[in-house]
Design a protein around this motif. Sequence first.
Motif, PDB file in Angstrom:
ATOM      1  N   VAL A 160      -0.849 -11.951  -3.572  1.00 19.01           N
ATOM      2  CA  VAL A 160       0.544 -11.540  -3.770  1.00 19.01           C
ATOM      3  C   VAL A 160       1.063 -12.117  -5.082  1.00 19.01           C
ATOM      4  CG1 VAL A 160       2.903 -11.734  -2.872  1.00 19.01           C
ATOM      5  CG2 VAL A 160       0.990 -11.357  -1.302  1.00 19.01           C
ATOM      6  N   ALA A 161       1.698 -11.259  -5.871  1.00 18.14           N
ATOM      7  CA  ALA A 161       2.239 -11.698  -7.164  1.00 18.14           C
ATOM      8  C   ALA A 161       3.378 -12.696  -6.969  1.00 18.14           C
ATOM      9  CB  ALA A 161       2.730 -10.492  -7.954  1.00 18.14           C
ATOM     10  N   ASP A 243       0.368 -11.327 -11.929  1.00 10.12           N
ATOM     11  CA  ASP A 243       1.033 -12.359 -11.125  1.00 10.12           C
ATOM     12  C   ASP A 243       2.478 -12.568 -11.555  1.00 10.12           C
ATOM     13  OD1 ASP A 243       0.821 -14.502  -9.075  1.00 10.12           O
ATOM     14  OD2 ASP A 243       1.249 -15.785 -10.801  1.00 10.12           O
ATOM     15  N   ALA A 244       2.771 -12.317 -12.828  1.00 13.73           N
ATOM     16  CA  ALA A 244       4.129 -12.534 -13.333  1.00 13.73           C
ATOM     17  C   ALA A 244       5.076 -11.385 -12.986  1.00 13.73           C
ATOM     18  CB  ALA A 244       4.095 -12.718 -14.851  1.00 13.73           C
ATOM     19  N   ALA A 245       4.550 -10.262 -12.477  1.00 13.09           N
ATOM     20  CA  ALA A 245       5.349  -9.042 -12.342  1.00 13.09           C
ATOM     21  C   ALA A 245       6.165  -8.990 -11.056  1.00 13.09           C
ATOM     22  CB  ALA A 245       4.435  -7.824 -12.414  1.00 13.09           C
ATOM     23  N   ASP A 246       7.351  -8.392 -11.181  1.00 10.91           N
ATOM     24  CA  ASP A 246       8.206  -8.110 -10.026  1.00 10.91           C
ATOM     25  C   ASP A 246       8.341  -6.615  -9.767  1.00 10.91           C
ATOM     26  OD1 ASP A 246       9.491 -10.866  -9.374  1.00 10.91           O
ATOM     27  OD2 ASP A 246       9.717 -10.685 -11.552  1.00 10.91           O
ATOM     28  N   LEU A 265       0.714  -2.294  -5.538  1.00 10.15           N
ATOM     29  CA  LEU A 265       1.076  -2.528  -4.142  1.00 10.15           C
ATOM     30  C   LEU A 265       0.151  -3.544  -3.483  1.00 10.15           C
ATOM     31  CD1 LEU A 265       1.877   1.133  -3.003  1.00 10.15           C
ATOM     32  CD2 LEU A 265       3.458  -0.644  -3.785  1.00 10.15           C
ATOM     33  N   ALA A 266      -1.100  -3.591  -3.920  1.00 10.59           N
ATOM     34  CA  ALA A 266      -2.027  -4.587  -3.367  1.00 10.59           C
ATOM     35  C   ALA A 266      -1.530  -5.996  -3.631  1.00 10.59           C
ATOM     36  CB  ALA A 266      -3.416  -4.392  -3.961  1.00 10.59           C
ATOM     37  N   ALA A 339       2.913  -2.746   2.752  1.00  9.37           N
ATOM     38  CA  ALA A 339       1.946  -1.697   2.411  1.00  9.37           C
ATOM     39  C   ALA A 339       0.562  -2.251   2.119  1.00  9.37           C
ATOM     40  CB  ALA A 339       2.441  -0.915   1.193  1.00  9.37           C
ATOM     41  N   ARG A 340       0.469  -3.530   1.794  1.00 10.93           N
ATOM     42  CA  ARG A 340      -0.820  -4.100   1.382  1.00 10.93           C
ATOM     43  C   ARG A 340      -1.903  -3.873   2.430  1.00 10.93           C
ATOM     44  NH1 ARG A 340      -0.936  -9.636   0.937  1.00 10.93           N
ATOM     45  NH2 ARG A 340      -2.458  -9.627  -0.762  1.00 10.93           N
TER      46      ARG A 340
END
Length: 364
Positions: A160-161, A243-246, A265-266, A339-340
Amino acid sequence: MRRIRLLVPGNIHHHSGGNAYNAKLVRGMTQLGADVEVVPVDGAWPEPSAKDRRRFGGLIGAWGPEAEQEPAVDIVDGLVAVGVPDELEYAAKAGRQAWVLAHMTVDATADPGPVKREARAMRAASGIISTSTSTAAILRERHGLAGIRVALPGVDPAPVASGSRPPHVIVVAAHLPNKDQLLTVEALALLKDLEWSAAMVGSDQADPAYAAEVRAAVASNGLDHRLRITGELLGDALERAWDAADLSLLVSRVEAFGMVVTESLARGIPVVVRQGTGAEEALGLAGLMNDGGGARLPGAAVPLVPGDRENPARLAGVLRRWLQDQAAKDEWRAAALAARDRLPGWDQTARTVLDAVEPGRATG
């Protein structure tokens, strides 16, 4: 199980969805016990020279039976196949088994020649495997084809990011006019009153002229300090960017599926896509049902018509709501996280392809 050869275009060197799909498919089939060989085919695909076509014909035994007693099953990347209808027809007459792996269709708005070649190539194939429902539907409607198998892209599990503060937007795509990074720059330029950062991750060598346009637009809109263009990233560098993304954006004008959507989404990252493209299928693939029975998507599909000058404002409006409406932001994030567990793996993709080319043998 007979040997399987995947014939891929040798002239596509940047990281693309098609390249990634092919590599993950081969890995999945190999893990299921298949004997798979990847054969890069030199040529100016999808517009090969006569020499390119002859070379391809020799590879698939179009000019006569090969010495081997049990020829391989060939799966030909669609980018190659649409350039060699003659050779596929000769191969069929020679009794060779050659399937087409269709990632996308040719542009039907331009010269009709490519559409006619596409029709001949698809009809000459032993069968067609499409990587998206949208591509399969177009091929069926355009050419009257039946029996197309759909093998949707899988996705690898990912952590998870973590996200960032302020919120961080990521665009993962090669710099190409179809990916419409210019639209994203123009939309973000309308949001300078809000706090955010962004990164565009993808090859700037696929179309250097367009990449230069994107860089110039970033500078002219005064976004150099907020929107970073990284170029293509791989390995740990790419994982750090994810990892930095929202929030992830994929606003391509044309998209057969959009593997970036499921890759986002993963990691629990919601996605904004362009309405009317195959990326909607990727977004809806992991959509959850709300209490009213409708889809609760982990993101949004935005109506963006190419050439419509309201596009930047329309996209900016969706992003503004996401940035300012905490409830909406939380809902998208929760849907993406949920959704993951609903995303298909590459083993499912590989089984679908193996069952098509060698029925009943994908049992590993």
